[in-house]
Motif scaffolding. Sequence first.
Motif, mmCIF file in Angstrom:
data_model
loop_
_atom_site.group_PDB
_atom_site.id
_atom_site.type_symbol
_atom_site.label_atom_id
_atom_site.label_comp_id
_atom_site.label_asym_id
_atom_site.label_seq_id
_atom_site.Cartn_x
_atom_site.Cartn_y
_atom_site.Cartn_z
ATOM 1 N N THR A 1 0.796 -1.239 0.000
ATOM 2 C CA THR A 1 0.000 0.000 0.000
ATOM 3 C C THR A 1 0.823 1.282 0.000
ATOM 4 O OG1 THR A 1 -0.234 -0.219 2.387
ATOM 5 C CG2 THR A 1 -2.040 -1.020 1.060
ATOM 6 N N SER A 2 2.127 1.181 0.118
ATOM 7 C CA SER A 2 2.933 2.404 0.067
ATOM 8 C C SER A 2 4.259 2.098 -0.609
ATOM 9 C CB SER A 2 3.203 2.946 1.479
ATOM 10 O OG SER A 2 4.083 2.068 2.161
ATOM 11 N N GLY A 3 4.925 3.164 -1.012
ATOM 12 C CA GLY A 3 6.255 2.996 -1.599
ATOM 13 C C GLY A 3 7.229 2.385 -0.607
ATOM 14 N N SER A 4 7.133 2.799 0.653
ATOM 15 C CA SER A 4 8.037 2.266 1.679
ATOM 16 C C SER A 4 7.857 0.757 1.827
ATOM 17 C CB SER A 4 7.766 2.934 3.037
ATOM 18 O OG SER A 4 7.864 4.328 2.942
ATOM 19 N N GLU A 5 6.611 0.331 1.859
ATOM 20 C CA GLU A 5 6.354 -1.112 1.963
ATOM 21 C C GLU A 5 6.921 -1.855 0.751
ATOM 22 O OE1 GLU A 5 2.096 -0.806 4.372
ATOM 23 O OE2 GLU A 5 2.133 -1.325 2.261
ATOM 24 N N GLY B 1 19.738 9.263 -2.046
ATOM 25 C CA GLY B 1 18.599 8.460 -2.486
ATOM 26 C C GLY B 1 17.450 8.630 -1.501
ATOM 27 N N PHE B 2 16.231 8.362 -1.970
ATOM 28 C CA PHE B 2 15.070 8.340 -1.064
ATOM 29 C C PHE B 2 14.277 7.076 -1.344
ATOM 30 C CE2 PHE B 2 10.912 9.060 0.647
ATOM 31 C CZ PHE B 2 11.172 9.737 1.829
ATOM 32 N N HIS B 3 13.999 6.314 -0.281
ATOM 33 C CA HIS B 3 13.289 5.055 -0.487
ATOM 34 C C HIS B 3 12.137 4.847 0.483
ATOM 35 C CE1 HIS B 3 16.304 4.059 -3.433
ATOM 36 N NE2 HIS B 3 17.251 4.310 -2.550
ATOM 37 N N GLY B 4 11.836 5.856 1.323
ATOM 38 C CA GLY B 4 10.683 5.738 2.200
ATOM 39 C C GLY B 4 11.020 5.980 3.658
ATOM 40 N N VAL C 1 9.260 4.229 -7.672
ATOM 41 C CA VAL C 1 8.097 4.829 -7.020
ATOM 42 C C VAL C 1 7.744 6.183 -7.642
ATOM 43 C CG1 VAL C 1 7.303 5.790 -4.802
ATOM 44 C CG2 VAL C 1 8.328 3.516 -4.890
ATOM 45 N N VAL C 2 8.756 6.991 -7.952
ATOM 46 C CA VAL C 2 8.502 8.257 -8.641
ATOM 47 C C VAL C 2 8.609 8.090 -10.154
ATOM 48 C CG1 VAL C 2 9.421 10.588 -9.065
ATOM 49 C CG2 VAL C 2 9.148 9.763 -6.723
ATOM 50 N N CYS C 3 9.643 7.392 -10.605
ATOM 51 C CA CYS C 3 9.955 7.365 -12.045
ATOM 52 C C CYS C 3 8.981 6.521 -12.865
ATOM 53 C CB CYS C 3 11.370 6.838 -12.256
ATOM 54 S SG CYS C 3 12.641 7.924 -11.584
#
Length: 465
Positions: free
Chosen positions: A117-121, A151-154, A261-263
């Motif tokens: 349900t989320s990018g982090s998951e 980088g960003f991953h959640g 998640v973004v791209c």
Amino acid sequence: MAKLKPNSAEARDVLFHLHSQTNPDLHAEVGPLIMTHGEGIHVFDAGGKRYVEAMAGLWCASLGFSHARLKAAAAAAYDRFGYYHSFNHKTPDIAIDLAEQLVALSPIPEAQAYFATSGSEATETMVKLAWVYHAARGEPGRRKVIARDRGFHGSTIAAASMCGLPRMHREFGLPLPGFLHTHCPDPYRGMRPGETEADFVKRLAGDLEAMILAEGPETIAAFIAEPINAGGGIVVPPKGYFAAMETVLRRHGILILADEVVCGFGRTGNWFGCQTVGMTPDMAALAKGLSSSYFPISAVLLGRPVREALAAMNRAGELFGHGFTNSAHPVGAAIALETLAVYREMDVVAHVRAMGARLKAGLQAIAASSAIVGDVRGEGLMIGVELVADPASRTAFAPGLKIGGRFDATALENGLIIRAMGDTIGFCPPLIIDETGVDAILDLTARTLATVEATCAGRTGQAAE
Ligand SMILES: Cc1ncc(COP(=O)(O)O)c(C=O)c1O
């Protein structure tokens, strides 16, 4: 909080609502910006002021803020089946259709889709699957993950550990042990004087290999990267970067995880960012554009080797011990299916390429007549403009000047929502934007830049670290 009218929505927000990525004291002082509704690429605040949302919210509302077909798909889906799940062999019927469509689009051959349900998951799920993959193949010692600076991953614990941004670690004692970071492939800030792009790529791949050898390849499970860094300042890697990195990673048996998640879903001018930058991942995390964020749904695409490892691991009859209550939610699946249908009908890839080219050319023209734009970079509708004290020497503004923050505040006054990442201004508008919308962003940006530039005239910069 003294300034806020007692019992106003602003005062109640400050009292009752803890905000993400917000300074608590400052929030108590300035109060919230309360948004009430959206129309296409615009959002409106409680005072009725209209803004061009040039960040699609959080890089996500690709079909804007009021898409009639997504609303109708959601209503119909709720009418039919308000909830079901994917545990214990069950599934809502519509989740099968979505999985099939994602696999058909997938840049990873013979993939399966896992829903969350989320990018982090989704990014954390990839880490767990990487551990399973190696353990099933007799290498349970492969636990470490190499991510990258900026980088960003959640925000969950492993996802935040993979972030290469100090603000995601500071309060929490992160990263967890075993989460390592190699360089950000930022040509503008990272290339040394006299270094060619090819030299830079070679150095980055060489430093990655040195890290792998120092840690022990037998301890490393995976490498994770956004094809183009989003929250770290919109960083497009130099040509050949992923090819060089992947040669090293494959040599040492390390899995490659794409954070799409973004791209993903057209943002960079291809269906997936990995296609734009020449990355060939073993797994990919999808979210945001998957449903245009009209529902919290994310997915992991996993290739055959990972599927086979997972099956082998559980051959004794055990089950895959992972899952979220709302994985494969039928309403999320319905909205995502409709989102994909709209992307296909609008030919999202061609549209993003055309609108992205117009936005980038316009920003480059603005930069050419500005004394404080150092770099304009990006692909598709994901563009960053780095503001600097001296473009010739790439000298950054002193951080205390908060030039990016000033740009953000001035843009907001002008009715434009962007994202300041340090002094890099991010543009990531809804993908439905047309020429008029792009030109509106350009007008408002030029106006904002002129004001900011006037306030920093004569300020001396400070060399970047
Ligand atoms: C590249 C990237 N990965 C992962 C995430 C985390 O997604 P979420 O906030 O849905 O957990 C984000 C969020 O912005 C992101 O930008």
